[in-house]
Design a protein around this motif. Structure first.
Motif, short mmCIF file in Angstrom:
data_model
loop_
_atom_site.label_atom_id
_atom_site.label_comp_id
_atom_site.label_asym_id
_atom_site.label_seq_id
_atom_site.Cartn_x
_atom_site.Cartn_y
_atom_site.Cartn_z
N ARG A 1 0.82 -1.22 0.00
CA ARG A 1 0.00 0.00 0.00
C ARG A 1 0.86 1.26 0.00
N GLN A 2 2.02 1.22 0.66
CA GLN A 2 2.89 2.41 0.59
C GLN A 2 3.45 2.56 -0.82
N ALA A 3 3.72 1.41 -1.47
CA ALA A 3 4.22 1.45 -2.85
C ALA A 3 3.11 1.94 -3.80
N ALA A 4 1.87 1.50 -3.52
CA ALA A 4 0.75 1.93 -4.36
C ALA A 4 0.57 3.44 -4.24
N VAL B 1 -3.03 -2.73 -7.30
CA VAL B 1 -2.40 -3.35 -6.13
C VAL B 1 -2.29 -4.87 -6.28
N GLU B 2 -3.35 -5.50 -6.78
CA GLU B 2 -3.29 -6.98 -6.86
C GLU B 2 -2.28 -7.45 -7.92
N VAL B 3 -2.14 -6.66 -8.99
CA VAL B 3 -1.13 -6.97 -10.01
C VAL B 3 0.26 -6.84 -9.37
N MET B 4 0.42 -5.81 -8.56
CA MET B 4 1.70 -5.60 -7.88
C MET B 4 1.96 -6.75 -6.90
#
Ligand SMILES: NC(=O)c1ccc[n+]([C@@H]2O[C@H](COP(=O)([O-])OP(=O)(O)OC[C@H]3O[C@@H](n4cnc5c(N)ncnc54)[C@H](OP(=O)(O)O)[C@@H]3O)[C@@H](O)[C@H]2O)c1
Length: 486
Positions: A461-464, A477-480
Motif C-alpha cells: 500500500r505504501q508502494a501503491a 495493487v493486486e497486479v503488484m
C-alpha cells in the motif's frame, strides 16, 4: 537488443545453451575462450539467431589459454563460417583489425572493436572512443568498472556522443554500481546489452539475467529514449521488491516508465548529477532523513515524521512525501477502524514514527512501548500519548497491537516482540516486518483467533501510494502483489 553470452566449457554444453538462450536472446555471444573443444562449424550451424564470436584474451578478462596466433585463427574460422559479428580487442592493434576487416568484407561479419577496464571508469573515455573509432570498426564496445553510480553517467554521455556521430556503440559499466547501465544503455541508444542465460552463467560482474531484462525491465518493449525513469535510492538495495512491483504496474497500465535500483554511496553527488534523468524516487535506508536536504519541498507530515520515502518531480522541483503512513493506515483499515480503538505500538524507530503519526491522525488511543523507553517517551510527547517499556504490554488492554520493531525479521524469524499470552481472540495484530511475509507473531495471533495484518500489505500500500503520486493513476495493487518475489 539483448545478447546472451554462451559460456559453456564444452561444445556439447554450448549447443544446449544456444538452444536455451535463443528463447530469450536477440543475439548470442559465443565465448570461444571458455570452450576446451571448440567445434565452431557445429556451433555456428546450430544457431538460429545472429552470433558474436568472441575469443577473449586473459588480460582483457577472458580465458583463452593459447597463443595470440591460435586465438586469432579461431576468430578467422568463425568469420569464414559466417558469424555475424567478430569481437576484436582494440589492443590487437590496427594491423590485425585491418586484416579482419578485409577478411570480413568477403563475408557478412561486422567488426566489434572492444575495450575493457576492470578497475575503473577513466576520465579519458572520449579519447578512447575516438581512438577506437579511427580503426573503422563497425561497432565500438567500451566496458568499464563502475566504482560509483555516477560513473554510469559518463557511459550515457558516450552513448549520446556516438549517436550524434551516427556510430553504433555498446557501452556499459560492470559491477554492482554499474547495474543500471545494463538496463538503461539500450534504452538510451546503445546497440545491445548483455544478459546472462541464468544466475551463475554471468560472463562479467554485475550482468543481469536476460529473462529479468526482458520480463522485469521490459528491454525490447519499452520505447527507446522516450521513457520516464523512477527508482529506489539506498544502500543496500539488492533485496528491494520495488523493481518487481512498480515495473509490473507500469507494464499493466502500458506506461513507458521504468524503475531501477540506485546503489548510492554519495547521496549529494547522486542527487546533483541524476536529477535531470529522474521523474521520481523511492527512498530507503540510510537516506530517509538525509534526503530532505536535497529537496525543494517536503510534505508537512513527512517533515513532522522526520522521514521521506517518496520523491516526486514536478516542474523540475523535487518534492518529498512519506507514504509509510498511508500504507500502514490503509493496511489496518482494510480490517478494522482505528478511531477510538486502544492501539499499542511496539517500537519507536523509523517505521514506528510513521505509524504513530498515522494512528494519532485517525483518532486511535495510542500507547507506544519500546525496548528503550526514553525513545518511546520522546515520540509520545510529540503526539500527546502514553509510553513505556515493552514489558508493560502485560498490563494493557489493546484492540490493535502493532509490531513496529524489527523483532521477528529473518534470519531471527522465530522471535516475538511480546509473549503469545498477550494475544487474545478478536484482537487485531499487525506486524510491519515483511520478511518473512508471515512472521511468528502473526502465526501465533492467527492460532489465538486474532485478525492479522501483514507487513506485506503495508509495503504494497505504501508502494501503491508512491505509484499514484508519480503517475496520477490508481495503482493496480493486486497486479503488484502478484509480482512480489517473497
Ligand atoms: N512493511 C513495510 O512497508 C515496512 C516499511 C519499513 C520498515 N519495515 C520493517 O519495520 C521494522 C523496523 O524498521 P525501522 O526502519 O523502524 O528500524 P529502526 O529505525 O532501526 O527501529 C528498530 C526498532 O526496533 C526495536 N528493536 C530492535 N531490536 C530489538 C530487540 N531485539 N528487542 C526489542 N526491540 C528491538 C528498536 O528499539 P530500540 O529503540 O530500543 O533500539 C526500534 O524501536 C523492520 O523489520 C523493517 O523491515 C516495514
Amino acid at each position: 537488443m539483448i545478447c546472451v553470452p554462451i559460456t559453456a566449457i564444452t561444445t556439447a554444453g554450448a549447443l544446449q545453451e544456444i538452444q536455451q538462450a535463443e528463447e530469450v536472446a536477440d543475439i548470442l555471444e559465443l565465448r570461444i575462450d571458455y570452450l576446451a573443444d571448440p567445434d565452431l562449424a557445429k556451433l555456428l550451424a546450430a544457431r538460429k539467431k545472429p552470433l558474436i564470436a568472441t575469443n577473449r584474451k586473459t588480460d582483457e578478462g577472458g580465458k583463452f589459454p593459447g597463443t595470440e596466433a591460435e586465438r586469432l585463427k579461431l576468430l578467422e574460422e568463425a568469420a569464414r563460417l559466417g558469424a555475424e559479428y567478430i569481437d576484436l580487442e582494440w589492443s590487437c592493434g590496427q594491423e590485425v583489425i585491418q586484416r579482419f576487416k578485409e577478411l570480413t568484407r568477403e563475408g557478412k561479419s561486422r567488426i566489434i572493436c572492444s575495450w575493457h577496464n576492470f578497475q575503473e571508469t577513466p576520465q579519458d573515455l572520449d579519447q578512447i572512443y575516438s581512438s577506437i573509432k579511427s580503426t573503422g570498426a563497425d561497432i565500438i564496445k567500451i566496458v568499464t568498472q563502475a566504482t560509483s553510480i555516477n560513473d554510469n553517467l559518463r557511459i550515457f554521455d558516450l552513448i549520446a556522443k556516438a549517436q550524434a556521430d551516427g556510430q553504433e556503440i555498446i557501452a556499459l559499466c560492470m559491477g554492482p554500481c554499474g547495474e543500471i547501465s545494463r538496463i538503461l544503455a539500450p534504452l538510451l541508444g546503445a546497440y545491445l546489452t548483455f544478459g546472462s542465460l541464468r544466475p551463475g552463467k554471468e560472463s562479467a560482474p554485475g550482468q543481469i539475467e536476460a529473462r529479468t531484462l526482458r520480463q522485469v525491465y521490459r528491454i525490447g518493449e519499452l520505447k527507446e529514449t522516450d521513457f520516464r525513469l523512477y527508482g529506489l535510492v539506498g544502500n543496500p538495495v539488492s533485496q528491494s521488491q520495488g523493481i518487481y512491483i512498480h515495473n509490473r504496474a507500469f507494464q499493466h497500465l502500458q506506461l513507458d516508465s521504468l524503475y531501477v535500483n540506485f546503489l548510492v554511496e554519495d547521496l549529494a553527488s547522486f542527487m546533483r548529477d541524476f536529477k535531470g534523468y529522474l521523474c521520481g524516487l523511492s527512498v530507503t535506508m540510510p537516506y530517509k532523513q538525509k534526503i530532505m536536504d536535497y529537496l525543494s519541498e517536503v510534505d508537512p507530515i513527512a517533515r513532522r515524521i522526520g522521514a521521506v520515502n517518496t520523491i516526486v518531480k514536478r516542474k523540475n522541483k523535487l518534492i518529498g512525501y512519506n507514504t509509510d503512513i498511508i500504507g500502514a493506515v490503509q493496511a489496518i483499515e482494510a480490517v478494522t477502524g482505528i478511531a477510538e480503538k486502544r492501539v499499542v505500538l511496539l517500537g519507536a524507530g523509523g517505521v514506528a514514527r510513521a505509524i504513530a503519526y498515522g494512528i494519532a491522525r485517525q483518532g486511535g488511543k495510542l500507547t507506544i512501548l519500546n525496548r528503550t523507553p526514553s525513545r518511546a517517551q520522546t515520540l509520545a510527547r510529540e503526539l500527546f500519548c502514553r509510553s513505556g517499556g515493552l514489558e508493560e504490554i502485560q498490563d494493557l488492554e489493546a484492540d490493535i497491537l502493532i509490531n513496529g520493531t524489527s523483532v521477528g525479521m529473518a534470519p531471527q524469524s522465530d522471535e516475538m516482540p511480546v509473549p503469545a499470552s498477550v494475544l487474545r481472540p478478536g484482537m487485531v495484530v499487525f506486524d510491519t516486518v515483511y520478511h518473512p511475509a508471515t512472521t511468528r507473531l502473526l502465526e501465533e495471533a492467527r492460532a489465538r483467533g486474532c485478525l492479522t495484518v501483514s507487513g506485506v500489505d503495508m509495503f504494497l500500500r505504501q508502494a501503491a501510494a508512491q505509484f499514484a503520486l508519480w503517475t496520477g493513476f490508481e495503482a493496480p495493487v493486486e497486479v503488484m502483489r502478484s509480482a512480489l518475489k517473497w
